[in-house]
Design an enzyme around this catalytic site. Structure first.
Site, PDB file in Angstrom:
ATOM      1  CB  CYS A 116      45.549  16.479  50.240  1.00  0.00           C
ATOM      2  SG  CYS A 116      44.826  15.061  49.411  1.00  0.00           S
ATOM      3  CG  HIS A 256      43.703  19.860  48.160  1.00  0.00           C
ATOM      4  ND1 HIS A 256      44.398  19.213  47.164  1.00  0.00           N
ATOM      5  CD2 HIS A 256      42.965  18.906  48.802  1.00  0.00           C
ATOM      6  CE1 HIS A 256      44.112  17.931  47.203  1.00  0.00           C
ATOM      7  NE2 HIS A 256      43.241  17.715  48.174  1.00  0.00           N
ATOM      8  CG  ASN A 286      42.108  15.073  45.682  1.00  0.00           C
ATOM      9  OD1 ASN A 286      43.260  15.455  45.524  1.00  0.00           O
ATOM     10  ND2 ASN A 286      41.575  14.846  46.875  1.00  0.00           N
TER      11      ASN A 286
HETATM   12  O1  UT7 Z   1      41.948  15.714  49.626  1.00  0.00           O
HETATM   13  C1  UT7 Z   1      41.342  15.338  50.813  1.00  0.00           C
HETATM   14  C2  UT7 Z   1      40.646  14.054  50.539  1.00  0.00           C
HETATM   15  N1  UT7 Z   1      39.275  13.921  50.381  1.00  0.00           N
HETATM   16  C3  UT7 Z   1      38.305  14.855  50.459  1.00  0.00           C
HETATM   17  O2  UT7 Z   1      38.482  16.016  50.717  1.00  0.00           O
HETATM   18  C4  UT7 Z   1      36.916  14.345  50.261  1.00  0.00           C
HETATM   19  C5  UT7 Z   1      35.915  14.947  51.199  1.00  0.00           C
HETATM   20  N2  UT7 Z   1      34.614  14.369  51.046  1.00  0.00           N
HETATM   21  C6  UT7 Z   1      33.855  14.510  49.933  1.00  0.00           C
HETATM   22  O3  UT7 Z   1      34.268  15.117  48.958  1.00  0.00           O
HETATM   23  C7  UT7 Z   1      32.469  13.938  49.946  1.00  0.00           C
HETATM   24  O4  UT7 Z   1      32.141  13.537  51.258  1.00  0.00           O
HETATM   25  C8  UT7 Z   1      32.241  12.752  48.968  1.00  0.00           C
HETATM   26  C9  UT7 Z   1      32.319  13.258  47.531  1.00  0.00           C
HETATM   27  C10 UT7 Z   1      33.297  11.683  49.189  1.00  0.00           C
HETATM   28  C11 UT7 Z   1      30.854  12.160  49.175  1.00  0.00           C
HETATM   29  O5  UT7 Z   1      29.883  13.164  49.031  1.00  0.00           O
HETATM   30  P1  UT7 Z   1      28.755  13.331  50.146  1.00  0.00           P
HETATM   31  O6  UT7 Z   1      27.875  14.395  49.689  1.00  0.00           O
HETATM   32  O7  UT7 Z   1      29.441  13.494  51.461  1.00  0.00           O
HETATM   33  O8  UT7 Z   1      27.998  11.957  50.039  1.00  0.00           O
HETATM   34  P2  UT7 Z   1      27.651  10.914  51.187  1.00  0.00           P
HETATM   35  O9  UT7 Z   1      28.870  10.144  51.558  1.00  0.00           O
HETATM   36  O10 UT7 Z   1      26.904  11.631  52.268  1.00  0.00           O
HETATM   37  O11 UT7 Z   1      26.642   9.993  50.445  1.00  0.00           O
HETATM   38  C12 UT7 Z   1      25.331  10.429  50.066  1.00  0.00           C
HETATM   39  C13 UT7 Z   1      24.688   9.307  49.317  1.00  0.00           C
HETATM   40  C14 UT7 Z   1      24.774   7.955  50.035  1.00  0.00           C
HETATM   41  O12 UT7 Z   1      23.590   7.237  49.772  1.00  0.00           O
HETATM   42  P3  UT7 Z   1      22.441   7.150  50.871  1.00  0.00           P
HETATM   43  O13 UT7 Z   1      23.086   6.512  52.075  1.00  0.00           O
HETATM   44  O14 UT7 Z   1      22.018   8.567  51.119  1.00  0.00           O
HETATM   45  O15 UT7 Z   1      21.411   6.316  50.221  1.00  0.00           O
HETATM   46  C15 UT7 Z   1      25.925   7.297  49.319  1.00  0.00           C
HETATM   47  O16 UT7 Z   1      25.859   5.898  49.364  1.00  0.00           O
HETATM   48  O17 UT7 Z   1      25.325   9.159  48.047  1.00  0.00           O
HETATM   49  C16 UT7 Z   1      25.755   7.801  47.910  1.00  0.00           C
HETATM   50  N3  UT7 Z   1      26.974   7.784  47.127  1.00  0.00           N
HETATM   51  C17 UT7 Z   1      26.980   7.762  45.791  1.00  0.00           C
HETATM   52  N4  UT7 Z   1      25.979   7.731  44.885  1.00  0.00           N
HETATM   53  C18 UT7 Z   1      26.329   7.715  43.592  1.00  0.00           C
HETATM   54  C19 UT7 Z   1      28.253   7.826  47.579  1.00  0.00           C
HETATM   55  N5  UT7 Z   1      29.097   7.826  46.531  1.00  0.00           N
HETATM   56  C20 UT7 Z   1      28.325   7.777  45.416  1.00  0.00           C
HETATM   57  C21 UT7 Z   1      28.629   7.756  44.038  1.00  0.00           C
HETATM   58  N6  UT7 Z   1      27.591   7.729  43.168  1.00  0.00           N
HETATM   59  N7  UT7 Z   1      29.885   7.775  43.571  1.00  0.00           N
END
Ligand code: UT7
Length: 332
Positions: A116, A256, A286
């Site tokens: 990225c 980004h 993204n």
């Molecule tokens: O360009 C560089 C590349 N990538 C990035 O910069 C991405 C960086 N990371 C992020 O943007 C975020 O970490 C994500 C958007 C990927 C995830 O958001 P988060 O707030 O960190 O969520 P999480 O992984 O902590 O998940 C929270 C909850 C989990 O459920 P439980 O365990 O609390 O019950 C996940 O299973 O949200 C759940 N979850 C979802 N729920 C609905 C994860 N993805 C989804 C989804 N829809 N798509």
């Protein structure tokens, strides 16, 4: 002898027609629109459809947009650089094909990949070619067909990424505008947190890899998130300080676009207000190497000659950095 500056003199962009909305994603994986918007800020993303079309298709269209808008003779372009994490294929650069297709027949061309951060690092490379005096017109294109490495049954990645391309033309400037300073970094201990495991030289794709879905991108979202905010803010703050640039003198942060919350948290750490921050993540998600040039494409009409822009990016590798840039033209 006065130092030759490298600046951007033209911008182009392209996103494919097909829109993948949050509502559509609700029918594909266990997610919902409210979660996606509140956790990422993304409303929709563009997907390139069509058999055999790769990142070059996106790059060619973004370059043509730039060439047509500014009425540039493609034969005067000296170098075409494509920043991409999703090249058309191995062994033959996406840039060579793109340069030929846009009629840049006097240019040489190559790809570069820093995930990225590819476009940000590409700005540094393009600028050096201009500042050395060796070349007068360098076309830098950020293009990624991210949908080619997405598992559309994995809700942690398929909601984030989209396809797109943006192009900028670098030329010399004798008014001191354009590239001012940069701070670019990498840390290889980060590579297991965001990557496509198979398909490269370590793990060529085989039956086992496909069974384990290793041809798709996987990430530890939380680790990437924390590192992105800390590191983008860190290098941007250091750049401001060593250039004696006060936060109120920054006209724009062009960061980004990976997650609205990452952009907001980074801006907050640098103590910028929301009217200083470029954002278009809601429309495209993204797009990896295309996020920064697509910001310039969407904000070009608002940019004024002399505006101070802080560019920042973070990506796989890990790779990150910040560039201090003075915009060099009014667009009306
Ligand atoms: O360009 C560089 C590349 N990538 C990035 O910069 C991405 C960086 N990371 C992020 O943007 C975020 O970490 C994500 C958007 C990927 C995830 O958001 P988060 O707030 O960190 O969520 P999480 O992984 O902590 O998940 C929270 C909850 C989990 O459920 P439980 O365990 O609390 O019950 C996940 O299973 O949200 C759940 N979850 C979802 N729920 C609905 C994860 N993805 C989804 C989804 N829809 N798509």
């Amino acid at each position: 002898m006065t130092k030759l500056n490298a600046t951007i003199t033209a911008v182009g962009g392209y996103v494919p027609e097909h829109i993948l909305s949050n509502k559509m994603l609700e029918t594909m994986v266990d997610t919902n629109e409210e979660w996606i918007i509140s956790r990422t800020g993304i409303k929709e993303r563009r997907i390139l459809k069509g058999k055999g079309l790769g990142s070059s298709f996106l790059a060619i269209n973004a370059a043509k947009d730039l060439i047509d808008k500014k009425n540039i003779d493609p034969k005067t372009i000296d170098l075409v650089i494509i920043a991409t994490a999703t090249p058309d294929m191995q062994g033959a650069s996406t840039a060579s094909y793109t340069a030929t297709q846009i009629g840049a027949t006097n240019a040489f061309a190559f790809d570069m990949d820093a995930a990225c951060s590819s476009f940000l690092f590409g700005m540094s490379v393009a600028a050096r070619y201009i500042e050395s005096g060796a070349y007068k017109k360098v076309l830098l294109i950020g293009a990624d067909k991210n949908s080619s490495m997405i598992d559309y049954t994995d809700r942690t990645t398929c909601i984030i990424f989209g396809d797109g391309a943006g192009a900028v033309l670098f030329e010399p400037n004798n008014e001191g505008l354009g590239m001012q300073d940069e701070l670019l970094k990498t840390d290889g201990t980060g590579r297991d947190f965001l990557r496509v495991k198979s398909g490269g030289s370590c793990h060529p794709t085989d039956e086992n890899a496909i069974k384990n879905k290793e041809q798709f991108i996987k990430q530890d979202g939380k680790t990437v998130f924390k590192n992105a905010v800390f590191n983008m803010a860190d290098v941007s703050t250091k750049l401001l300080k060593r250039n004696n640039l006060k936060k109120e003198e920054v006209n724009w942060l062009a960061a980004h676009q990976a997650n609205q919350r990452i952009i907001d948290a980074t801006a907050k750490r640098i103590e910028l207000t929301s009217d200083q921050v470029m954002v278009n993540i809601e429309k495209y998600g993204n797009t990896t190497s295309a996020t920064i040039p697509l910001l310039l494409y969407d904000y070009e009409s608002k940019l004024k000659k002399g505006d101070n822009i802080i560019f920042a990016a973070f990506g796989g590798g890990f790779s990150w950095g910040s560039i201090y840039f003075k915009w060099s033209y009014n667009n009306n």
